[in-house]
Enzyme design. Structure first.
Site, short mmCIF file in Angstrom:
data_model
loop_
_atom_site.label_atom_id
_atom_site.label_comp_id
_atom_site.label_asym_id
_atom_site.label_seq_id
_atom_site.Cartn_x
_atom_site.Cartn_y
_atom_site.Cartn_z
N ARG A 171 3.25 -6.95 9.25
CA ARG A 171 2.57 -5.65 9.86
C ARG A 171 3.17 -5.54 11.53
NH1 ARG A 171 -3.22 -7.43 7.73
NH2 ARG A 171 -3.24 -5.87 5.86
N LYS B 265 0.92 -1.16 0.00
CA LYS B 265 -0.25 0.00 0.11
C LYS B 265 0.86 1.28 0.09
CE LYS B 265 -3.66 -2.27 2.58
NZ LYS B 265 -4.67 -2.11 3.97
N ARG C 270 -1.12 -14.77 4.18
CA ARG C 270 -1.71 -14.10 5.32
C ARG C 270 -1.14 -14.15 6.97
NH1 ARG C 270 -6.38 -10.35 4.71
NH2 ARG C 270 -6.96 -11.07 6.64
N HIS D 20 -1.83 -5.18 1.37
CA HIS D 20 -2.96 -6.02 1.47
C HIS D 20 -2.74 -7.44 1.02
CE1 HIS D 20 -6.84 -7.34 0.00
NE2 HIS D 20 -6.14 -7.61 -1.02
N THR E 29 -4.83 -8.01 10.77
CA THR E 29 -5.19 -6.67 10.21
C THR E 29 -4.82 -5.41 11.00
OG1 THR E 29 -7.20 -7.84 9.24
CG2 THR E 29 -7.12 -5.42 9.28
P1 ADP Z 1 -7.34 -7.25 5.83
O1 ADP Z 1 -6.41 -6.08 5.01
O2 ADP Z 1 -6.29 -7.71 6.81
O3 ADP Z 1 -7.89 -8.06 4.94
P2 ADP Z 1 -9.98 -6.19 6.18
O4 ADP Z 1 -10.33 -6.63 4.75
O5 ADP Z 1 -10.81 -6.43 7.42
O6 ADP Z 1 -8.28 -6.49 6.39
O7 ADP Z 1 -10.02 -4.49 6.20
C1 ADP Z 1 -9.28 -4.03 4.90
C2 ADP Z 1 -8.63 -2.82 5.51
O8 ADP Z 1 -9.31 -1.72 5.97
C3 ADP Z 1 -7.50 -3.15 6.33
O9 ADP Z 1 -6.40 -3.60 5.81
C4 ADP Z 1 -7.36 -1.64 7.08
O10 ADP Z 1 -6.19 -1.03 6.33
C5 ADP Z 1 -8.80 -0.85 6.95
N1 ADP Z 1 -9.41 -0.99 8.15
C6 ADP Z 1 -9.96 -2.14 8.81
N2 ADP Z 1 -10.75 -1.74 9.85
C7 ADP Z 1 -10.47 -0.33 10.09
C8 ADP Z 1 -11.15 0.62 10.88
N3 ADP Z 1 -11.75 0.25 12.16
N4 ADP Z 1 -10.72 1.77 10.86
C9 ADP Z 1 -9.91 2.27 9.64
N5 ADP Z 1 -9.45 1.46 8.52
C10 ADP Z 1 -9.67 0.14 8.83
#
Ligand code: ADP
Length: 162
Positions: free
Chosen positions: A106, A10, A89, A129, A95
């Site tokens: 991370r 990102k 992952r 991501h 996350t």
């Molecule tokens: P991942 O990226 O681990 O697959 P998610 O798909 O659940 O996680 O979320 C997508 C992205 O959204 C996360 O990587 C993070 O950057 C952002 N994100 C998740 N939860 C929040 C939150 N509560 N506030 C702001 N950004 C968030």
């Protein structure tokens, strides 16, 4: 089973000059990068990528997230390996960086908490991501890459997985 998954470094990962370190972790695990490109996407494209975020987290987070992905160039990769989706992952970590274990990308390179992000209405900057499930990987790879942009070749690791 050999799988393909989509990985995106990102904008914070690019701007913090962490591309090399992140790619090294994938290569060190024996995973094969079969496609790679730098792209600066707009928020409309980011919404296609985060197609389920509105439903999962609501409008505010979707907006913050699409703004985050579109704020600078990203490095998109298609990565191949045995159970690549879940393995990557694991390498990427949880996350929310404050929960991500040491040794994960991370966990080692970021620390922001979800509460902090929510309080200040900023995105959870977590560097990278990676597709969460094989079905998502398929959708995301088709969104980001054409067939011609992915390549078949052998690495030394193939000797161990074939
Ligand atoms: P991942 O990226 O681990 O697959 P998610 O798909 O659940 O996680 O979320 C997508 C992205 O959204 C996360 O990587 C993070 O950057 C952002 N994100 C998740 N939860 C929040 C939150 N509560 N506030 C702001 N950004 C968030």
């Amino acid at each position: 089973m050999i799988e393909r998954t989509l990985v995106i470094i990102k904008p914070d990962g690019i701007q913090r000059s962490l591309m090399g370190k992140i790619i090294t972790r994938l290569e060190d695990a024996g995973l094969k990068i079969i496609g790679m490109k730098m792209r600066w996407v707009d928020e409309k494209f980011a919404e296609k990528h985060y197609f389920d975020v509105k439903e999962r987290y609501g409008d505010r987070i979707l907006k913050s997230l699409t703004g985050y992905l579109a704020k600078g160039p990203v490095l998109a990769m298609v990565v191949e390996g045995v159970q690549a989706v879940s393995i990557i992952r694991k390498i990427v970590g949880a996350t929310y960086p404050h929960e991500a274990a040491p040794g994960t990308i991370r966990g080692d390179f970021s620390h922001i908490s979800k509460d902090h992000a929510n309080k200040h209405e900023i995105p959870v900057s977590n560097l990278i991501h990676a597709s969460a499930k094989p079905e998502e990987a398929k959708y995301e790879i088709e969104l980001w890459f054409t067939k011609e942009e992915m390549h078949t070749y052998k690495t030394v690791h193939d000797v161990h997985v074939i």
